[in-house]
Design a protein around this motif. Sequence first.
Motif, PDB file in Angstrom:
ATOM      1  N   PHE A 163      -7.891   0.902  -5.341  1.00  0.00           N
ATOM      2  CA  PHE A 163      -9.048   0.926  -4.465  1.00  0.00           C
ATOM      3  C   PHE A 163      -8.385   1.860  -3.370  1.00  0.00           C
ATOM      4  O   PHE A 163      -7.399   1.714  -2.709  1.00  0.00           O
ATOM      5  N   VAL A 164      -9.216   2.829  -2.778  1.00  0.00           N
ATOM      6  CA  VAL A 164      -8.797   3.684  -1.935  1.00  0.00           C
ATOM      7  C   VAL A 164      -9.500   3.726  -0.337  1.00  0.00           C
ATOM      8  O   VAL A 164     -10.758   3.485  -0.536  1.00  0.00           O
ATOM      9  N   VAL A 165      -8.768   3.773   0.558  1.00  0.00           N
ATOM     10  CA  VAL A 165      -9.182   3.535   1.963  1.00  0.00           C
ATOM     11  C   VAL A 165      -9.069   4.876   2.789  1.00  0.00           C
ATOM     12  O   VAL A 165      -7.937   5.256   2.941  1.00  0.00           O
ATOM     13  N   GLY A 166      -9.971   5.419   3.085  1.00  0.00           N
ATOM     14  CA  GLY A 166     -10.002   6.667   3.919  1.00  0.00           C
ATOM     15  C   GLY A 166      -9.948   6.494   5.442  1.00  0.00           C
ATOM     16  O   GLY A 166     -10.858   5.583   5.924  1.00  0.00           O
ATOM     17  N   LEU A 167      -9.135   6.923   6.251  1.00  0.00           N
ATOM     18  CA  LEU A 167      -8.959   7.140   7.633  1.00  0.00           C
ATOM     19  C   LEU A 167      -8.936   8.542   7.974  1.00  0.00           C
ATOM     20  O   LEU A 167      -8.480   9.326   7.372  1.00  0.00           O
ATOM     21  N   GLU A 198     -15.401  13.188   3.946  1.00  0.00           N
ATOM     22  CA  GLU A 198     -15.811  12.700   2.666  1.00  0.00           C
ATOM     23  C   GLU A 198     -15.808  13.763   1.428  1.00  0.00           C
ATOM     24  O   GLU A 198     -15.136  13.461   0.291  1.00  0.00           O
ATOM     25  N   ARG A 199     -16.131  14.870   1.902  1.00  0.00           N
ATOM     26  CA  ARG A 199     -15.644  16.036   1.083  1.00  0.00           C
ATOM     27  C   ARG A 199     -14.199  16.148   0.412  1.00  0.00           C
ATOM     28  O   ARG A 199     -13.960  16.318  -0.616  1.00  0.00           O
ATOM     29  N   GLY A 200     -13.288  16.261   1.405  1.00  0.00           N
ATOM     30  CA  GLY A 200     -12.031  16.278   1.380  1.00  0.00           C
ATOM     31  C   GLY A 200     -11.490  15.247   0.524  1.00  0.00           C
ATOM     32  O   GLY A 200     -10.471  15.543  -0.243  1.00  0.00           O
ATOM     33  N   ILE A 201     -11.812  14.179   0.768  1.00  0.00           N
ATOM     34  CA  ILE A 201     -11.149  13.059   0.137  1.00  0.00           C
ATOM     35  C   ILE A 201     -11.664  12.918  -1.471  1.00  0.00           C
ATOM     36  O   ILE A 201     -10.395  12.566  -2.279  1.00  0.00           O
ATOM     37  N   ARG A 228     -11.234   2.673  11.435  1.00  0.00           N
ATOM     38  CA  ARG A 228     -10.913   3.762  10.203  1.00  0.00           C
ATOM     39  C   ARG A 228     -10.616   5.062  11.232  1.00  0.00           C
ATOM     40  O   ARG A 228     -10.400   5.962  10.448  1.00  0.00           O
ATOM     41  N   ARG A 229     -10.430   4.975  12.327  1.00  0.00           N
ATOM     42  CA  ARG A 229     -10.264   6.151  13.336  1.00  0.00           C
ATOM     43  C   ARG A 229      -8.990   6.378  13.654  1.00  0.00           C
ATOM     44  O   ARG A 229      -8.359   5.915  14.685  1.00  0.00           O
ATOM     45  N   PHE A 230      -8.170   7.170  12.879  1.00  0.00           N
ATOM     46  CA  PHE A 230      -6.637   7.417  12.778  1.00  0.00           C
ATOM     47  C   PHE A 230      -6.402   8.846  13.080  1.00  0.00           C
ATOM     48  O   PHE A 230      -7.489   9.643  12.785  1.00  0.00           O
ATOM     49  N   ARG A 231      -5.484   9.192  13.802  1.00  0.00           N
ATOM     50  CA  ARG A 231      -5.156  10.673  14.264  1.00  0.00           C
ATOM     51  C   ARG A 231      -5.192  11.631  12.936  1.00  0.00           C
ATOM     52  O   ARG A 231      -5.636  12.609  13.310  1.00  0.00           O
ATOM     53  N   TRP A 232      -4.818  11.456  11.918  1.00  0.00           N
ATOM     54  CA  TRP A 232      -4.503  12.220  10.699  1.00  0.00           C
ATOM     55  C   TRP A 232      -5.689  11.666   9.681  1.00  0.00           C
ATOM     56  O   TRP A 232      -5.776  10.527   9.411  1.00  0.00           O
ATOM     57  N   PRO A 233      -6.076  12.726   8.736  1.00  0.00           N
ATOM     58  CA  PRO A 233      -6.657  12.338   7.496  1.00  0.00           C
ATOM     59  C   PRO A 233      -5.710  11.677   6.601  1.00  0.00           C
ATOM     60  O   PRO A 233      -4.637  12.121   6.598  1.00  0.00           O
ATOM     61  N   THR A 234      -6.213  10.486   6.190  1.00  0.00           N
ATOM     62  CA  THR A 234      -5.255   9.580   5.428  1.00  0.00           C
ATOM     63  C   THR A 234      -5.918   9.026   4.236  1.00  0.00           C
ATOM     64  O   THR A 234      -7.103   8.513   4.534  1.00  0.00           O
ATOM     65  N   MET A 235      -5.099   8.755   3.178  1.00  0.00           N
ATOM     66  CA  MET A 235      -5.818   7.853   2.166  1.00  0.00           C
ATOM     67  C   MET A 235      -4.678   6.822   1.817  1.00  0.00           C
ATOM     68  O   MET A 235      -3.621   7.106   1.689  1.00  0.00           O
ATOM     69  N   VAL A 236      -5.384   5.717   1.873  1.00  0.00           N
ATOM     70  CA  VAL A 236      -4.665   4.357   1.642  1.00  0.00           C
ATOM     71  C   VAL A 236      -4.741   3.771   0.142  1.00  0.00           C
ATOM     72  O   VAL A 236      -5.900   3.829  -0.271  1.00  0.00           O
ATOM     73  N   PHE A 237      -3.983   3.808  -0.839  1.00  0.00           N
ATOM     74  CA  PHE A 237      -3.965   3.371  -2.039  1.00  0.00           C
ATOM     75  C   PHE A 237      -3.557   1.964  -2.148  1.00  0.00           C
ATOM     76  O   PHE A 237      -2.328   1.552  -1.951  1.00  0.00           O
ATOM     77  N   ASN A 238      -4.596   1.032  -2.567  1.00  0.00           N
ATOM     78  CA  ASN A 238      -4.003  -0.311  -3.035  1.00  0.00           C
ATOM     79  C   ASN A 238      -4.215  -0.693  -4.217  1.00  0.00           C
ATOM     80  O   ASN A 238      -5.480  -0.293  -4.837  1.00  0.00           O
ATOM     81  N   SER A 246       0.762  -1.160  -0.173  1.00  0.00           N
ATOM     82  CA  SER A 246      -0.054  -0.004  -0.148  1.00  0.00           C
ATOM     83  C   SER A 246       0.801   1.065  -0.031  1.00  0.00           C
ATOM     84  O   SER A 246       2.001   1.428   0.707  1.00  0.00           O
ATOM     85  N   LEU A 247       0.384   2.313  -0.960  1.00  0.00           N
ATOM     86  CA  LEU A 247       0.985   3.738  -0.464  1.00  0.00           C
ATOM     87  C   LEU A 247       0.075   4.533   0.318  1.00  0.00           C
ATOM     88  O   LEU A 247      -1.212   4.706   0.055  1.00  0.00           O
ATOM     89  N   VAL A 248       0.515   5.027   1.444  1.00  0.00           N
ATOM     90  CA  VAL A 248      -0.397   5.684   2.475  1.00  0.00           C
ATOM     91  C   VAL A 248       0.150   7.186   2.468  1.00  0.00           C
ATOM     92  O   VAL A 248       1.180   7.549   2.534  1.00  0.00           O
ATOM     93  N   VAL A 249      -0.742   8.131   2.275  1.00  0.00           N
ATOM     94  CA  VAL A 249      -0.655   9.323   2.182  1.00  0.00           C
ATOM     95  C   VAL A 249      -1.441   9.990   3.424  1.00  0.00           C
ATOM     96  O   VAL A 249      -2.597  10.046   3.534  1.00  0.00           O
ATOM     97  N   ILE A 250      -0.653  10.495   4.299  1.00  0.00           N
ATOM     98  CA  ILE A 250      -1.190  10.958   5.678  1.00  0.00           C
ATOM     99  C   ILE A 250      -1.139  12.496   5.613  1.00  0.00           C
ATOM    100  O   ILE A 250      -0.025  13.287   5.340  1.00  0.00           O
ATOM    101  N   PHE A 251      -2.249  13.275   5.718  1.00  0.00           N
ATOM    102  CA  PHE A 251      -2.344  14.611   5.598  1.00  0.00           C
ATOM    103  C   PHE A 251      -2.261  15.147   7.089  1.00  0.00           C
ATOM    104  O   PHE A 251      -2.800  14.731   7.926  1.00  0.00           O
TER     105      PHE A 251
END
Length: 221
Positions: free
Chosen positions: A132-136, A88-91, A145-155, A71-76
């Motif tokens: 497939f994208v997973v938002g946290l 949801e609007r942001g992702i 799905r409750r992670f400290r920062w908004p995150t997009m996981v790319f699979n 996975s490539l994980v992008v943490i904002f």
Amino acid sequence: MMATPPPSEALADFIRGPTFPCVGARSAQQRGGITVLTARSLFSAWNDLEIIEALHRFVADYDEKQDLFRSLVVIFKDETTFSELTFERGIWERIQSLHDKDHWLGNEREDDTADDPADDQFSLSIAGRAFFVVGLHPGASRPGRRFRWPTMVFNLHDQFERLRADGRYQKLRDTIMDRDKRLNGSTNPMLADFGSVSEARQYSGRAVGKDWVCPFKPKPR
């Protein structure tokens, strides 16, 4: 006061934590298959080209015969706790921006997937491959799905197709759903197999109804 761990360490702790159900992500972490990129804000295009470049490298380095559970994980680095609607609007704002820039770069869509987010065969295409994208995010209603920062996981979708071809996908999915129920009290109602409903409904993690309309507008290919 305890210092906040770096995002990559915080993510590793989250995946190892007591509420996280995805055994595929745990396997990816154990195998060193998770690449982490940090970005300024979910609502900023500042790092979009950097994210696209990282996805291109991720695709180029992917070994279809060897790699599984990567996975490539992008943490904002937003420090605000968004509501599920705001996240949801942001992702989808980021997905739209990444798609628009990838289209401008001339990358083609992977075969056998659809551009239209209402289509059952939809997936996000970047660098010519389906993801497939997973938002946290910290405001997620589901603990998994409750992670400290908004995150997009790319699979990469290819990983799921290989699991199906090997006869392992259904067992893995059942294991994740069983763990989710045991750890979080219920299974995620939004989970669905690719091709049964549009996967776009699952990206943000918010439970949406049948009348939900995805805001994504694909560019003509």
